[in-house]
Design a protein around this motif. Structure first.
Motif, mmCIF file in Angstrom:
data_model
loop_
_atom_site.group_PDB
_atom_site.id
_atom_site.type_symbol
_atom_site.label_atom_id
_atom_site.label_comp_id
_atom_site.label_asym_id
_atom_site.label_seq_id
_atom_site.Cartn_x
_atom_site.Cartn_y
_atom_site.Cartn_z
ATOM 1 N N TYR A 137 36.413 27.984 41.467
ATOM 2 C CA TYR A 137 35.820 28.732 42.573
ATOM 3 C C TYR A 137 35.271 30.116 42.221
ATOM 4 O O TYR A 137 34.765 30.815 43.092
ATOM 5 N N GLU A 138 35.359 30.526 40.952
ATOM 6 C CA GLU A 138 34.737 31.785 40.538
ATOM 7 C C GLU A 138 33.954 31.562 39.245
ATOM 8 O O GLU A 138 34.278 32.116 38.195
ATOM 9 N N PRO A 139 32.882 30.773 39.301
ATOM 10 C CA PRO A 139 32.104 30.487 38.090
ATOM 11 C C PRO A 139 31.325 31.716 37.630
ATOM 12 O O PRO A 139 30.935 32.558 38.434
ATOM 13 N N VAL A 140 31.127 31.796 36.307
ATOM 14 C CA VAL A 140 30.313 32.878 35.757
ATOM 15 C C VAL A 140 28.972 32.337 35.255
ATOM 16 O O VAL A 140 28.117 33.106 34.802
ATOM 17 N N ALA A 141 28.807 31.027 35.343
ATOM 18 C CA ALA A 141 27.562 30.383 34.900
ATOM 19 C C ALA A 141 27.370 29.106 35.711
ATOM 20 O O ALA A 141 28.246 28.691 36.478
ATOM 21 N N THR A 142 26.234 28.476 35.520
ATOM 22 C CA THR A 142 25.964 27.240 36.241
ATOM 23 C C THR A 142 26.820 26.092 35.702
ATOM 24 O O THR A 142 27.134 26.037 34.509
ATOM 25 N N ASN A 143 27.210 25.206 36.583
ATOM 26 C CA ASN A 143 27.953 24.014 36.180
ATOM 27 C C ASN A 143 27.026 22.825 35.946
ATOM 28 O O ASN A 143 27.478 21.700 35.736
ATOM 29 N N GLU A 144 25.720 23.070 35.965
ATOM 30 C CA GLU A 144 24.737 22.006 35.779
ATOM 31 C C GLU A 144 24.490 21.700 34.304
ATOM 32 O O GLU A 144 23.886 20.684 33.970
ATOM 33 N N THR A 145 24.943 22.626 33.426
ATOM 34 C CA THR A 145 24.737 22.412 31.993
ATOM 35 C C THR A 145 26.070 22.446 31.260
ATOM 36 O O THR A 145 27.049 23.053 31.737
ATOM 37 N N ALA A 146 26.089 21.833 30.081
ATOM 38 C CA ALA A 146 27.305 21.823 29.267
ATOM 39 C C ALA A 146 27.683 23.232 28.841
ATOM 40 O O ALA A 146 28.872 23.598 28.812
ATOM 41 N N ASN A 164 49.916 47.007 35.101
ATOM 42 C CA ASN A 164 49.987 45.666 35.677
ATOM 43 C C ASN A 164 48.913 44.784 35.054
ATOM 44 O O ASN A 164 47.773 45.226 34.851
ATOM 45 N N ILE A 165 49.287 43.530 34.787
ATOM 46 C CA ILE A 165 48.375 42.596 34.134
ATOM 47 C C ILE A 165 48.376 41.274 34.907
ATOM 48 O O ILE A 165 49.439 40.728 35.220
ATOM 49 N N ILE A 166 47.177 40.781 35.200
ATOM 50 C CA ILE A 166 47.019 39.507 35.906
ATOM 51 C C ILE A 166 46.342 38.510 34.963
ATOM 52 O O ILE A 166 45.263 38.790 34.430
ATOM 53 N N VAL A 167 46.977 37.365 34.772
ATOM 54 C CA VAL A 167 46.412 36.299 33.948
ATOM 55 C C VAL A 167 45.876 35.226 34.892
ATOM 56 O O VAL A 167 46.623 34.690 35.717
ATOM 57 N N SER A 168 44.576 34.914 34.767
ATOM 58 C CA SER A 168 43.940 33.962 35.678
ATOM 59 C C SER A 168 43.356 32.781 34.906
ATOM 60 O O SER A 168 42.737 32.967 33.853
ATOM 61 N N GLY A 169 43.549 31.576 35.453
ATOM 62 C CA GLY A 169 42.958 30.378 34.872
ATOM 63 C C GLY A 169 41.739 29.933 35.664
ATOM 64 O O GLY A 169 41.738 29.988 36.901
ATOM 65 N N HIS A 170 40.673 29.483 34.952
ATOM 66 C CA HIS A 170 39.424 29.044 35.586
ATOM 67 C C HIS A 170 38.983 27.717 34.973
ATOM 68 O O HIS A 170 39.249 27.446 33.795
ATOM 69 N N THR A 171 38.291 26.899 35.750
ATOM 70 C CA THR A 171 37.775 25.620 35.262
ATOM 71 C C THR A 171 36.318 25.450 35.673
ATOM 72 O O THR A 171 35.767 26.279 36.419
ATOM 73 N N ASP A 172 35.713 24.354 35.203
ATOM 74 C CA ASP A 172 34.383 23.988 35.687
ATOM 75 C C ASP A 172 34.542 23.087 36.913
ATOM 76 O O ASP A 172 35.646 22.972 37.475
ATOM 77 N N THR A 173 33.477 22.423 37.318
ATOM 78 C CA THR A 173 33.529 21.583 38.525
ATOM 79 C C THR A 173 33.747 20.106 38.232
ATOM 80 O O THR A 173 33.772 19.292 39.162
ATOM 81 N N VAL A 174 33.912 19.760 36.966
ATOM 82 C CA VAL A 174 34.167 18.352 36.643
ATOM 83 C C VAL A 174 35.523 17.963 37.229
ATOM 84 O O VAL A 174 36.538 18.619 36.936
ATOM 85 N N PRO A 175 35.585 16.919 38.064
ATOM 86 C CA PRO A 175 36.845 16.565 38.729
ATOM 87 C C PRO A 175 37.969 16.278 37.730
ATOM 88 O O PRO A 175 37.760 15.662 36.696
ATOM 89 N N MET A 176 39.143 16.760 38.054
ATOM 90 C CA MET A 176 40.332 16.534 37.240
ATOM 91 C C MET A 176 41.314 15.712 38.074
ATOM 92 O O MET A 176 41.767 16.138 39.127
ATOM 93 N N ASN A 177 41.630 14.536 37.575
ATOM 94 C CA ASN A 177 42.567 13.683 38.308
ATOM 95 C C ASN A 177 43.203 12.706 37.326
ATOM 96 O O ASN A 177 42.716 11.616 37.092
ATOM 97 N N ASN A 178 44.287 13.159 36.724
ATOM 98 C CA ASN A 178 45.008 12.289 35.797
ATOM 99 C C ASN A 178 46.488 12.309 36.136
ATOM 100 O O ASN A 178 46.899 12.891 37.152
ATOM 101 N N HIS A 179 47.289 11.737 35.286
ATOM 102 C CA HIS A 179 48.717 11.619 35.591
ATOM 103 C C HIS A 179 49.418 12.980 35.569
ATOM 104 O O HIS A 179 50.502 13.138 36.140
ATOM 105 N N GLU A 180 48.783 13.984 34.917
ATOM 106 C CA GLU A 180 49.427 15.302 34.795
ATOM 107 C C GLU A 180 48.885 16.313 35.798
ATOM 108 O O GLU A 180 49.645 17.109 36.371
ATOM 109 N N PHE A 181 47.588 16.293 36.019
ATOM 110 C CA PHE A 181 46.961 17.270 36.929
ATOM 111 C C PHE A 181 46.125 16.546 37.982
ATOM 112 O O PHE A 181 45.276 15.734 37.649
ATOM 113 N N LYS A 182 46.374 16.882 39.217
ATOM 114 C CA LYS A 182 45.668 16.224 40.318
ATOM 115 C C LYS A 182 44.358 16.918 40.674
ATOM 116 O O LYS A 182 43.558 16.362 41.420
ATOM 117 N N SER A 183 44.183 18.159 40.186
ATOM 118 C CA SER A 183 42.977 18.901 40.534
ATOM 119 C C SER A 183 42.697 19.963 39.473
ATOM 120 O O SER A 183 43.559 20.292 38.645
#
Length: 248
Positions: A218-227, A164-183
């Protein structure tokens, strides 16, 4: 002259014919209890002695005690289920370690050390793909120039036995709100789904063993305070699970 009727005397006598079958029943019950007692003791000499005694009591045919007592049955030691599970877990971990070596070899041969990393965890073998390897900023589409790399990764996921294989997507905390993605969650879900779709173009993979999920920020591996930290948080992960049945 009228004849006198002879007076008939009736003896008040109780019928005792029931005593015979009653005595037989008591004898049989006594025999049953003694047999049960003898059977509960692993002493062949006592049993044979009782058998001879009862054969002398119950005559007129072959006694049920004439049959030979069964041979002792050898009881084989059964490996406890927990030990089997531990052995299975050990075997699976060794196989995942071999798969990790194979993937690491592929990463080294193709100079992908900055884009792909592997880590063996309790949940299975985790392959981390950094955001910049397949996606443009704010996009969930696998870049055309990276489709070939995604297909090569799919070849590494062809295993025997399949897992079994699970593919997971992760993001940073910079807000995403455009015509394609609301979050960010929406973006992470679509990246996982689109990347998995490219993997499943490989017909040697079973789609029934794949699942996609979006984790968002919601599952960061590093701080979101730096680039640099945000870059590490933007990623897609492939979790290859061991073939071990989970406890219910």
């Amino acid at each position: 002259m009228a004849r006198k009727k002879r007076k008939i005397k009736h003896d008040e006598h109780m019928d005792e014919s029931w005593l015979v079958p009653y005595a037989d029943i008591l004898t049989l019950l006594l025999a049953l209890f003694i047999v049960l007692f003898a059977a509960s003791n692993v002493d062949a000499q006592k049993f044979n002695s009782l058998k001879s005694s009862f054969n002398s009591i119950f005559t007129g045919g072959t006694s049920f005690l004439e049959y030979e007592s069964p041979e002792p049955v050898e009881i084989k030691t059964i490996t406890p289920v927990k030990d089997k599970d531990k052995e299975k877990e050990k075997q699976e971990r060794e196989e995942l370690q071999e798969l990790q070596k194979k993937i690491n070899g592929y990463i080294a041969d193709n100079g992908l050390d900055l884009s792909l990393k592997t880590r063996l965890e309790d949940e299975g073998l985790l392959v981390t793909i950094q955001d910049g390897a397949f996606f443009n900023p704010g996009s969930a589409d696998v870049r055309p120039e990276d489709v070939k790399l995604a297909r090569e990764i799919s070849e590494l996921l062809v295993m025997n036995p399949p897992r079994n294989i699970i593919v997971s997507g992760h993001t940073d905390t910079v807000p995403m709100n455009n015509h394609e993605f609301k979050s960010n969650w929406h973006l992470s879900v679509m990246r996982a789904v689109n990347f998995m779709s490219v993997l499943l173009e490989n017909k040697n993979l079973d789609p029934r063993l794949f699942s996609a999920r979006g984790i968002g920020e919601y599952e960061p591996v590093a701080t979101n305070e730096t680039a640099e930290g945000r870059k590490l948080n933007r990623r897609v992960e492939i979790l290859i699970q061991p073939n071990v049945e989970q406890p219910k």
